[in-house]
Design an enzyme around this catalytic site. Structure first.
Site, short mmCIF file in Angstrom:
data_model
loop_
_atom_site.label_atom_id
_atom_site.label_comp_id
_atom_site.label_asym_id
_atom_site.label_seq_id
_atom_site.Cartn_x
_atom_site.Cartn_y
_atom_site.Cartn_z
N HIS A 38 -23.41 -25.39 -18.60
CA HIS A 38 -22.85 -26.42 -17.73
C HIS A 38 -23.96 -27.06 -16.91
CE1 HIS A 38 -19.52 -23.72 -18.71
NE2 HIS A 38 -18.68 -24.67 -18.41
N ASP A 169 -13.49 -28.80 -8.28
CA ASP A 169 -12.14 -29.32 -8.50
C ASP A 169 -11.22 -28.24 -9.07
OD1 ASP A 169 -12.42 -32.14 -7.71
OD2 ASP A 169 -13.77 -32.31 -9.40
N ILE A 201 -14.59 -34.66 -12.00
CA ILE A 201 -14.76 -34.46 -13.45
C ILE A 201 -14.49 -33.00 -13.75
CG2 ILE A 201 -16.47 -34.31 -15.31
CD1 ILE A 201 -15.76 -37.18 -14.79
N ARG A 375 5.95 7.05 -2.79
CA ARG A 375 5.47 5.99 -1.87
C ARG A 375 5.50 6.49 -0.43
NH1 ARG A 375 10.35 2.19 -0.02
NH2 ARG A 375 12.07 3.49 -0.72
N GLU A 438 0.04 -12.31 -3.52
CA GLU A 438 -0.55 -11.15 -4.21
C GLU A 438 -1.91 -11.49 -4.80
OE1 GLU A 438 2.42 -12.49 -4.93
OE2 GLU A 438 3.91 -11.03 -4.27
N HIS A 500 12.25 -7.30 -11.30
CA HIS A 500 11.49 -6.48 -10.38
C HIS A 500 11.11 -5.11 -10.95
CE1 HIS A 500 12.58 -9.63 -7.67
NE2 HIS A 500 12.15 -9.02 -6.60
#
Lengths: 701, 701
Positions: A38, A169, A201, A375, A438, A500
């Site tokens: 590039h 961009d 561009i 948890r 997230e 979920h």
């Protein structure tokens, strides 16, 4: 050199101009030699990058890890030459490196890779990630200052520095830019300065086909300080470096808000035909265009990789200036050390990612027989460790109470004005509130881990790991010590239903090279897993934790159950065949299904079948054991096997083998209470026992 | 009923107010009975939802699939009761359904599920997706109008209708909202009206901790028409339905831009204690609070699921009004049919997702021996089919030239003012330019497929499927006929390096239930795969295509190679063991590695080892074959097997079996030319042959 100097007219000599044009010539040559790459942005951003690395940023090329350095993040990673050429100017890369751009084994890969090339602060290329990393670094800088030097006046601490980033961009279009920019505005990150190279561009050429938002207004809506520097004035293109410098000085002076400088450039300028085209973005310009451009720049078109001696001598002076800045700083740092011995010890510890003596003493153990969701066990560990591990911090993408990630009594990391009745904010707080972002969370965690020695964690439901997956991949690629607390790890989530309920997520996360997925089978495995995970800051690790309560196994002497400390081996014999007989069949399970394997073992015992139960909380840790250990746990001669996990079977075929059976779920879930779902979808002790019978049958042939 | 009526004072009687309060009572009762769910927003949005479904939207409950209906997308899927209760009012659900909210087998799952509950236009819950679906629907409405009735004046076509959506704070925070909203503004979707319920409460309670952007200004920056309706006036909360109605009428009248109405509400209003709390967002209010609220609303606290007869009679009148609107429309539609017989045939075809006679005639075949990248073969197919399949449309997330997704000579789907020198825009064009917004692309493709009979495709590099994964999952969950063109499908991508090289992606995409991943092994397999994929619009399908050239196999009579038409079986014997002997070993390969298996077969033949090559472009299609076919291709007695794919091994253990070997890559890639990478990472005919020898050894034991 130091960015705290007062604004002044920029001293920009002919030699500086020649150096900038040298960048353009080198960028063209490197891409031409590689055959691909590039070139365009490296050419048009040459003055901006040069201004940053030669005038604005404080860094010491002789010590790229100097903790007080300004960070530079090239979010537009495709223009890696923008960075590599500055690193060459700073003496961190050689001209040879530029000649081997994008070649096997070179220090100049297609996109910048952290840990591979000195001076590269983060791996970029996937768009938007770098901006997120920069936001994370800016947050980490504040948190670290809070831990080390909270009382110093603004700008007076040896830890004060800035985070610079260049975005394109493409970064602006990506959704993650919204998440992290909204959060940066919310966090009032005055130490963050972003340059948006608005060249209009991208690969599909003129971005007019897809991009018409008003970026400046959008960032103002986020609470950023926004300036626009127009180089495309009427008919003429003027690289007004003074204007850009002035904008940078204003951005630096603005310490209450993050700053965005919108710089309007012409990509590949001044290439006569390639400028302002999509081709110049992503492909070599071709020999004729390179020659024509070199003529315009006053370079010999027949020569390549030309760096005139006086240019090199001039740009390499950045090493002296950086070294001097570093030396100037050392006094203040030494004074801080002397005055803050305890904080200095914390800094040293964090720099080595070393945990304090006795840190494990606080890790709770859970009473056998009591039902605890993993948890919740995880939350108890976090709360217990918070007082002794100040470097441990994190939060959730708006699911803190569900993820159990808030250590008791700790302040939130937000401007105090954003305190609520539930959460007290502090500039230097430790509880992170990502909002429902997230992906941004993932990139910010990476930035935090890259910045310094704190240990960040982030949380959401396991199913929404998909939303942050590109950042998780980069954490794995960079081997960052980031922790993910993913709860509600199966259909056990229940009523919220198939949108979920993770089904494929354990498999798809285990698929990421270098990521460790830990799915503990009870509360004590959870605590042991946290201990093991924190003690090995070598790579990212994700916990998969249950919403629902799980039985806590009795692992006492004589129980026949192995201690939870075995978790670090990834897989271990939780309870062997009755009477320690050679097992007829091995039942391998993780997480909430471990209890089913244990119960199936009992059922099978009544039929005279000797079943061993192997708990396999972390396949990656098990794979890291030597073969003799693995063969002890899973003797190759015992071919009757059952794997059980409330996810797809894909990861388990290799453990089950030809004669094995896998109790899995190969379709999406449903909305109902979890007990019904486990029953309806075939996760019971009975199905595990039946699978064992079938596997035994298969072995018999 | 019809939304084209002129603005007028809203006729809002006491019966309407009672109906709205009935919604609140039902929402509380449903969550209370379920024991969990999200009552708060269903309560506070009751007037807005009622206004939409009873006054503004044009739909016919007797025919939920009426093509001219206004679409409603509940992006805030957690407040599913907001939708279910309106569907109950419209007679599409029964009171019993509300009583079984979130129960096994009910029509009222935790989040709305398309295809499961009548009147649910899309499955929502994962935040931001619904907004993206709505944008896709609005785009599809324009494209479909362009195909069917392009010359009708605005608002005069029987196909004109609107897309309504309700979004929450969470949708606004998610990055995908940025991508799709920027694109909606760019596309000037005047048929899209979004209501943003700004209640400033999410699961972590007061959103002040995480959300401080100015949403109205942000959407103005996107080019949206933005209004704010404030119900939280000074100290008093006034549900000013007239003000909301006026805003809707203005939004409807604004046909040049998408509209956002910011509605400031108090969640769970008027619950005395639960209002304005995070608890009310995501948990049952509890019996006392429900009773207290019912008293405020004038309901008997001891009764549940009360719908007074006159309320039910009143709200059910929406059926008559909807039926009348439908009948009124039929005349215009019939006239259109008569005047546009060819377009009518297209419509009928699209509604049945039936392809035209002879459509396959144009699919190109590729000359044997010529090297063609499968992405290029794919592009040739798209260009060849474009003239005969007007329903096929799509584009790329800024990688069109690399993905080969632009059919030759076709206009772009953008406002003509956004035409560039590369792309000519047309309101009704067919080439989509998503910008670098993969996630938005995914959600928009879903919306397009949900809206009507067109067949959308979207493209990016395979590695960036991670960026769109949550939308891909929903396509799989809804079984939408969306096509993904994922190119640069391995380390064969080359110099861009590890950030751009998929390693785990084939495994992790195959892990998604109901998604089909197709990795063709040469140009003719690619063409055959397109044919098969288009002829089966039953679920989403993703192509994994090579950047690099691959040899085109000679499949002519006598070549010994099977025709590419076998691709539809997912796996087939490409070329059998020499002399059609019983194979000693089976080499299973996909994509660019198929050539290595073919070459390994030759090497092994020289050693007297009879190897069969199985091409396995689509595991899911192969799994769908009957066992006898599968056993013919992979005879269980032939245990010596090698699987080769330039990705992780995880999906292949089940085909390799205990004695098999897998040639895979279990780590990230590198930046270099692809030939070097394949060699360095062990993908050659030689490694495949060696693996075959090892597998044969393992079989011998």
């Amino acid at each position: 050199m130091t960015s705290s100097d007062a604004p002044a007219p920029l001293d920009w000599t002919d030699l500086d101009k020649r150096a900038v044009d040298t960048i353009r010539a080198l960028a063209m040559d490197a891409v031409e030699k590689s055959g691909n790459g590039h070139p365009g942005t490296a050419m048009s951003l040459a003055p901006a990058a040069y201004l940053l690395f030669q005038r604005l940023m404080r860094y010491d090329p002789a010590d790229p890890d100097w903790i007080a350095r300004d960070r530079f993040v090239l979010s537009a990673g495709h223009t890696s030459l923008t960075l590599y050429i500055q690193l060459f100017f700073a003496g961190l890369l050689d001209l040879e490196d530029l000649k081997h751009f994008r070649k096997w084994g070179s220090r100049t890969p297609g996109h910048p890779e952290h840990g591979h090339t000195p001076g590269v602060e983060t791996t970029t290329g996937p768009l938007g990630q770098g901006l997120g990393n920069a936001v994370g670094m800016a947050m980490a800088a504040r948190r670290e200052r809070g831990l080390l030097d909270p009382d110093a006046p603004a700008g007076q601490s040896p830890f004060d520095h800035r985070i610079y980033t260049i975005v394109s961009d493409g970064d602006i279009e990506e959704g993650i830019s919204h998440e992290v920019s909204a959060l940066a505005g919310h966090q009032k990150l005055g130490n963050l300065v972003a340059l948006y190279d608005e060249n209009k561009i991208s690969i599909e050429d003129d971005t007019t086909i897809a991009l018409s938002e008003n970026v400046a207004e959008r960032y103002e809506a986020y609470g950023w300080h926004v300036q626009t520097v127009e180089w495309k004035r009427s008919e003429e293109y003027v690289e007004d470096v003074q204007a850009l410098y002035d904008a940078y000085e204003k951005a630096i002076a603005e310490t209450d808000r993050p700053s965005l400088i919108v710089l309007r450039t012409i990509i590949a300028w001044p290439a006569p035909h390639a400028q302002n085209t999509g081709k110049a973005h992503g492909a070599a310009l071709g020999a004729d265009e390179v020659a024509a451009t070199k003529r315009i720049l006053g370079f010999d078109p027949d020569e390549t990789f030309v760096v005139e001696d006086e240019v090199l001598e001039h740009v390499r002076k950045v090493r002296e200036r950086g070294g001097q800045a570093h030396r100037d700083w050392t006094g203040a740092f030494s004074a801080w050390r002397t005055e803050n011995p305890e904080r200095a010890r914390l800094l040293d510890r964090m720099r080595e990612r070393r945990l304090p003596e006795g840190w494990t003493d606080r890790i709770p153990t859970f009473e056998a027989g009591k039902a605890v969701a993993t948890r919740k066990a995880s939350g108890a560990v976090i709360s217990a460790l918070a007082p002794v591990l100040p470097e441990l911090w994190g939060g959730s993408a708006d699911l803190a109470e569900s993820n159990n990630t808030t250590p008791v009594g700790e302040p939130s990391f937000i401007p105090p004005e954003y305190s609520t009745k539930e959460f007290a904010g502090d500039w230097y707080g430790r509880v992170l509130h990502f909002g429902i972002r997230e992906h941004g969370m993932g990139a910010i965690l990476n930035g935090i881990a890259l910045h310094g020695g704190t240990r960040p964690y982030g949380a959401t439901f396991l199913v929404f790991s998909d939303y942050m997956r590109p950042s998780v991949r980069l954490a794995a690629l960079m081997q960052l010590p980031v922790l993910y607390v993913w709860t509600h790890d199966s259909i056990g989530l229940g009523e919220d239903g198939p949108t979920h309920q993770p089904i494929e997520h354990l498999a798809s996360l285990r698929a990421i090279p270098g990521l460790e997925i830990i799915r503990p089978g009870d509360a004590n495995e959870t605590a042991a897993a946290w201990k093991f995970a924190l003690s090995r800051p070598d790579r990212p690790k994700g916990f998969a934790l249950s919403r629902q309560n799980l039985p806590t196994f009795d692992r006492s002497e004589g129980s026949g159950f192995a201690p939870a400390s075995e978790v670090g081996r990834g897989g271990y014999v939780l309870v062997d065949a009755p009477g320690d007989a050679v097992p007829d069949v091995i039942l391998i399970a993780t997480g909430s299904e471990l209890q089913m394997a244990v119960a199936a073992r009992e059922q099978l015992a009544e039929e005279g079948v000797a079943a061993r139960v192997v708990s396999m909380p972390c396949v990656e840790w098990f794979d890291a054991q030597d073969k003799s250990y693995r063969d002890t746990v899973l003797p190759p001669t015992v071919r009757a096997r059952v794997c059980v996990e409330a996810g797809i079977a894909q990861p388990w075929y290799r453990f089950a083998g030809d004669a094995g059976r896998i109790v899995s779920i190969e379709h999406f879930g449903a909305s109902a209470d979890y007990q019904t779902l486990f029953e309806e979808f075939g996760f019971t002790a009975g199905t595990v026992a039946q699978a064992a019978r079938e596997s035994l049958e298969a072995v018999r042939g």
